[in-house]
Design an enzyme around this catalytic site. Structure first.
Site, PDB file in Angstrom:
ATOM      1  N   ASP A  13       1.072  38.401  15.636  1.00 21.97           N
ATOM      2  CA  ASP A  13       1.346  39.195  14.506  1.00 21.97           C
ATOM      3  C   ASP A  13       0.917  40.774  14.563  1.00 21.97           C
ATOM      4  O   ASP A  13       1.125  40.897  13.880  1.00 21.97           O
ATOM      5  CB  ASP A  13       0.227  38.378  13.518  1.00 21.97           C
ATOM      6  N   HIS A  64      -4.379  43.316  12.843  1.00 21.99           N
ATOM      7  CA  HIS A  64      -4.761  42.274  11.881  1.00 21.99           C
ATOM      8  C   HIS A  64      -5.390  40.699  12.001  1.00 21.99           C
ATOM      9  O   HIS A  64      -5.650  40.437  11.199  1.00 21.99           O
ATOM     10  CB  HIS A  64      -2.882  41.643  12.662  1.00 21.99           C
ATOM     11  N   HIS A  74      -4.700  34.572  17.992  1.00 17.04           N
ATOM     12  CA  HIS A  74      -5.878  34.438  16.883  1.00 17.04           C
ATOM     13  C   HIS A  74      -5.387  33.545  16.247  1.00 17.04           C
ATOM     14  O   HIS A  74      -5.098  32.875  17.000  1.00 17.04           O
ATOM     15  CB  HIS A  74      -4.754  35.777  15.991  1.00 17.04           C
ATOM     16  N   ASP A  84      -1.799  28.927  10.553  1.00 14.31           N
ATOM     17  CA  ASP A  84      -0.542  28.827  11.576  1.00 14.31           C
ATOM     18  C   ASP A  84      -0.151  29.068  12.551  1.00 14.31           C
ATOM     19  O   ASP A  84       1.162  28.431  13.123  1.00 14.31           O
ATOM     20  CB  ASP A  84       0.565  29.371  10.376  1.00 14.31           C
ATOM     21  N   HIS A  85      -0.916  29.756  13.442  1.00 17.01           N
ATOM     22  CA  HIS A  85      -1.064  29.459  14.799  1.00 17.01           C
ATOM     23  C   HIS A  85      -1.839  28.933  15.859  1.00 17.01           C
ATOM     24  O   HIS A  85      -1.700  29.109  16.342  1.00 17.01           O
ATOM     25  CB  HIS A  85      -1.306  31.383  14.923  1.00 17.01           C
ATOM     26  N   HIS A 139      -5.807  32.138  12.968  1.00 17.58           N
ATOM     27  CA  HIS A 139      -4.784  32.199  11.215  1.00 17.58           C
ATOM     28  C   HIS A 139      -4.179  30.389  11.837  1.00 17.58           C
ATOM     29  O   HIS A 139      -3.878  30.163  12.753  1.00 17.58           O
ATOM     30  CB  HIS A 139      -4.377  33.113  11.333  1.00 17.58           C
ATOM     31  N   HIS A 151       6.787  35.099  13.904  1.00 18.24           N
ATOM     32  CA  HIS A 151       7.447  34.997  12.516  1.00 18.24           C
ATOM     33  C   HIS A 151       8.804  35.798  12.438  1.00 18.24           C
ATOM     34  O   HIS A 151       9.039  36.917  13.268  1.00 18.24           O
ATOM     35  CB  HIS A 151       6.629  35.679  11.714  1.00 18.24           C
TER      36      HIS A 151
END
Length: 259
Positions: free
Chosen positions: A131, A114, A55, A59-60, A57, A169
């Site tokens: 996530d 998400h 996805h 942090d990915h 975001h 995570h």
């Protein structure tokens, strides 16, 4: 040789490096930060064959531009319905990602909730779910609805029980505190919490989990369990007529949980 390795990033992210049986190549899943990935590739003396994104975001996907500077032309796979500017392959539900350098292939599952476009990769009894599903938890509903996330989790739960769950995570300890609040009499949660505490005391990852375990300890996969239903109604102070409403109530409860 481990076929899947974890690379730590930020405070609690895991970036997955999939080698399969290859001693030369790897696929990198959700590289939010390039630096630890580059260090791992150097240490292992391997080169990336592909990047797989779940996805959009940061942090990915934040490390992808730097990785492409080091490895021009590297294919980047990801969800067609999330906006990721670095993608070269836009994936839809049912697509197959073939990685011949690794001797591996993965089926693409659309799992919105998400984010609207979130996908997961499944193959070889491995699930890379970003996530969407965590050990003892699930992702927050930033873009999707409770009904979408419940359907996505139900879809993942239908995979074989021995599937290994590689989420993105290290949230397991906190998630188990909440799971025990929802099901204080669940002996499986209590036993798993002891196991997780021992792992974390040694600074070891709790991931991967398995779907069989998650079905026993994850409240977000247990909306049909009478004890979860009853506790959700008690906390919400209302009757919850179906599994989706139970899931929604438990997700809202977790959003505000400070235990």
């Amino acid at each position: 040789m481990q076929p899947v390795l974890h690379v730590r990033a930020f405070e609690d992210n895991y970036i997955w490096v999939i080698r399969g049986n290859s001693r030369t190549y790897a696929a990198v899943v959700d590289p939010g930060d390039a630096a630890p990935v580059l260090a791992a590739l150097t240490r292992l003396e391997i080169v990336p064959a592909a990047i797989l994104c779940t996805h959009h975001h940061a942090d990915h996907v934040g490390g992808i531009p730097e990785l492409l500077q080091h490895f021009p032309g590297l294919p980047v796979y990801g969800p067609a319905h999330d906006k990721i500017g670095t993608l070269t392959q836009h994936l839809h539900d049912g697509d197959e990602v073939r990685l011949p350098d690794l001797g591996l292939s993965f089926s693409v599952l659309e799992v919105p909730g998400h984010t609207r476009g979130h996908i997961a990769y499944f193959g070889h009894k491995w699930l890379f779910c970003g996530d969407t599903l965590f050990s003892a938890g699930c992702g927050r509903l930033f873009e999707g609805t409770a009904a979408q996330m419940h359907a996505s989790l139900s879809r993942l739960a239908a995979l074989p029980g021995d599937t290994q769950v590689f989420c993105a995570h290290e949230y397991t300890q906190a998630n188990l505190r909440f799971a025990l609040t929802v099901e204080p009499d669940n002996a499986d949660i209590t036993a798993y919490r002891r196991e997780v505490e021992a792992l974390r005391a040694r600074d070891e990852p709790t991931i991967p989990s398995t779907l069989e375990r998650e079905m026993r300890i994850n409240p977000f996969l247990r909306s049909d369990v009478p004890a979860v239903h009853a506790m959700a109604e008690k906390h919400a102070g209302m009757t919850l007529p179906d599994n989706v409403s139970v899931f929604a109530a438990v997700r809202q409860w977790k959003d505000n949980f400070r235990g």
